[in-house]
Design an enzyme around this catalytic site. Sequence first.
Site, short mmCIF file in Angstrom:
data_model
loop_
_atom_site.label_atom_id
_atom_site.label_comp_id
_atom_site.label_asym_id
_atom_site.label_seq_id
_atom_site.Cartn_x
_atom_site.Cartn_y
_atom_site.Cartn_z
N HIS A 142 14.56 17.29 56.64
CA HIS A 142 14.26 17.91 57.93
C HIS A 142 13.47 16.95 58.82
O HIS A 142 13.81 16.75 59.99
CB HIS A 142 13.48 19.21 57.72
CG HIS A 142 12.96 19.81 58.99
ND1 HIS A 142 13.79 20.37 59.94
CD2 HIS A 142 11.70 19.92 59.48
CE1 HIS A 142 13.06 20.81 60.96
NE2 HIS A 142 11.79 20.55 60.72
N GLU A 208 13.52 28.70 61.64
CA GLU A 208 13.24 27.67 60.64
C GLU A 208 13.28 28.35 59.28
O GLU A 208 12.53 29.29 59.02
CB GLU A 208 11.88 27.00 60.89
CG GLU A 208 11.92 26.09 62.10
CD GLU A 208 10.69 25.21 62.26
OE1 GLU A 208 9.60 25.60 61.79
OE2 GLU A 208 10.83 24.12 62.86
CA CA Z 1 7.67 25.58 60.66
#
Ligand code: CA
Length: 430
Positions: A142, A208
């Site tokens: 990420h 997320e």
């Molecule tokens: Ca976050």
Amino acid sequence: MPLSANNPDRNSWLHVDKNSDFPIQNIPFGVFLTRDDIITIGTRIGDTAIDLGALHQLGYFKGIPLTDDIFLQDTLNDFIADGRKTWRLVRNRIAEIFDSNNKTLKHNTKHKEIVLFRLDEIEMQLPVQIGDYTDFYASKEHATNVGTMFRGKENALMPNWLHLPVGYHGRSSSIIPSGIPIHRPQGQTLPAGSDTPVFGPSQLVDFELEMAFITTDANDLGEPIPIDEAEDYIFGLVLFNDWSARDIQKWEYVPLGPFLGKNFASAISPWIVTLDALEPFRIEGPEQDPKPLPYLQFKGKKSFDINLEVAIRPKDAKEKVVSNSNFKFMYWNMAQQLAHHTVNGCPVNSGDMMGSGTISGPTENSYGSMLELTWRGEKPLTMKDKSERKFINDYDTVIMRGFCENDDARIGFGEVKTQLLPIFNYKKKK
Ligand code: CA
């Protein structure tokens, strides 16, 4: 203290579907409102919710040192503060009470009427009063993806990233349980090619995919937690959707990091699955190179094999799974995060929550945010109703699920789901 609650051979006299996230080996903890509007601490086996406050009043926890009102509370903070030995005694006892060979409660119709609930008779609440919330940034994939988009491939990872678990202090006031809808946030953004910001609805609302762990009272001011002991202070985990407004975030984040692009809402799944229940699913984490400093070095398996998925359900359409990831991809594990968090003497309390950071895997279908899945909107995703998504639209519902599975058992987290509503309408508020 043996973990008899994890015995994979045990069956319950309560019905459990074959693919249930909540077999008798799970025994998570949550807080719910009952059909009589009473708030209580409970657990769940299959699709039956169990009122632990009532069980305790009826004497089923005799012999375990618990205060009379420990389960008659609207949060789990005090129970969590009792520590790991008590959590284990209680989980082991619940497993015994609901074991198919134990007839005590099974044959007591009156007690069962008081203690057991169908899921449609209860309303799940936030399981803990979250005092402090910290969010990490612990997935290398990420951090590399986001860094590549914002700074280019050469500078994707900041120089500190491989040496410490990067994190920031978040805001606990906007953490909500699954099922509560949220409004699209408004704020300042900088239009492309302009040097003057504008105010308006965020155009880039994103999810997320994260997990979060809940801690117990861990240390006093000034006292670091050694990494070998860190897991003793982790009660359990939940699924965590850390809603984000990418355009607000991009304009505001330098130099102090996330602020209004992050703190408008974050949602958690309502049942806390204990670290004890996850024991059978330990796994090696990614190799760490360079070798971390000594206070971050650990022995044994500190990562967990937890399958994760994200689905988007547009209004009036079927859901589409857009990501399949795994908690095992995290570069920095929870023990390292807690050791790092306290190495300067910062106290951690019962009910504090630590987010993992977005959990992206190595492949394009395992990315944990729309920012990465659509590569900043360049590659839109197609929904089941043929509509396209670059980010999240009004009235979309985002659903995250997670479970562990081996030959013996499946232990799951259920789901966290949140619908995104249009911006808050002041005219409607009277
Ligand atoms: Ca976050």
